[in-house]
Scaffold this active site. Structure first.
Site: not given
Length: 299
Positions: A30, A66
């Site tokens: 991730h 992100h």
């Protein structure tokens, strides 16, 4: 008699290997947003990674980034320019390159389309396809070999997929769509997700991965995962594969595998490897490799 005995055992080994009926699992690292993290996560056992993509005001992919908030116990601000990341990813997935990692077979692009409108999503899809064609697929000439999932959080942005597909067709590289799959990650109801995919031009079971999940900071049940698995396994479903995000607790990984997922997105790929090696799981599951087509539903 040593040679015949060895030959017999060798043949049985081939039979057993060829009859491996264990479900292949994609161990999905991730938030891999800097090039050096590719090796970091693959070294921990990941055979797949997820990368976040942000867009500028002109719908052009700009950074692998992100930002906040993100998962607990992770640094949210790692980033690269998209071109730099794609160059590194291409090298990591191109046989013969000194940076090649054969274990890495699948890449999920988590597309941060929140600042795009329904109309600019189409443009964003076209531009992103061209960027992948240029920087990752090397113009269609000996580029990266990984399978790619286009993951979009908002079903209203289905035009991104339409634009992406049309751009590759118009560039005379429709064959690259064989390497591309699709996912909507916003946890919408499955019927709405299916409708959005169909509007984008994606047929039922046409390389469809269905995600379910939430940040690792929050507990989430598996009800929707089980619904997606039932859809995948039904005769009239639209899903090829189901994955769950983002977990790293041993009990959560076991529960997800017992629910029938095909992939687990995690910050700790070594935990997934450890669970797959446990007695209750190693006979039913294994890590996927490049010979496992991620668009084929496991039977």
């Amino acid at each position: 008699m040593l040679f015949p005995t060895a030959l017999i055992f060798g043949c049985w080994a081939l039979v057993i290997e060829g009859a491996d009926n264990r479900r292949p699992i994609w161990n999905m690292g991730h938030m891999v947003n800097e090039v050096y993290q590719i090796d970091e996560f693959v070294d921990l056992g990941a055979n797949s990674i997820e990368t976040d993509i942000t867009f500028d005001d002109d719908a052009m992919a700009e950074y692998s980034y992100h930002g906040v908030p993100c998962d607990c116990r992770r640094w949210c601000h790692k980033w690269e320019y998209v071109n730099v990341f794609l160059d590194g990813l291409r090298r990591a997935t191109t046989p013969g390159d000194s940076k090649y990692r054969p274990e890495l077979t699948l890449v999920v692009f988590d597309l941060k389309t929140g600042d795009l409108s329904s109309s600019t999503a189409y443009k964003g899809g076209k531009l992103f396809a061209q960027k992948l064609l240029d920087r990752y697929w090397n113009g269609g000439n000996n580029g990266g070999r990984a399978y790619i999932i286009i993951s979009i959080p908002d079903i209203d942005h289905y035009a991104f997929i339409t634009g992406f597909r049309e751009a590759l067709k118009n560039a005379n590289h429709e064959e690259l769509l064989d390497k591309v799959g699709y996912d909507f990650s916003g946890n919408d109801d499955l019927s709405s997700t299916r409708t959005a995919l169909n509007k984008a031009g994606v047929k039922d079971r046409e390389h469809v991965w269905q995600s379910d999940g939430i940040t690792n900071c929050i507990l989430r049940g598996l009800d929707r995962v089980r619904e997606a698995v039932r859809n995948r396994d039904s005769s009239n479903g639209y899903i090829n594969k189901v994955y769950y995000w983002t977990i790293e607790k041993y009990v959560s990984v076991r529960d997800a595998l017992d629910a029938g997922v095909d992939g687990i997105m995690t910050n700790e790929p070594d935990v997934i490897v450890n669970v797959l090696n446990e007695g209750n799981y190693r006979g039913r599951f294994r890590l996927a490799n490049y010979d496992d087509n991620p668009w084929v539903t496991f039977k």
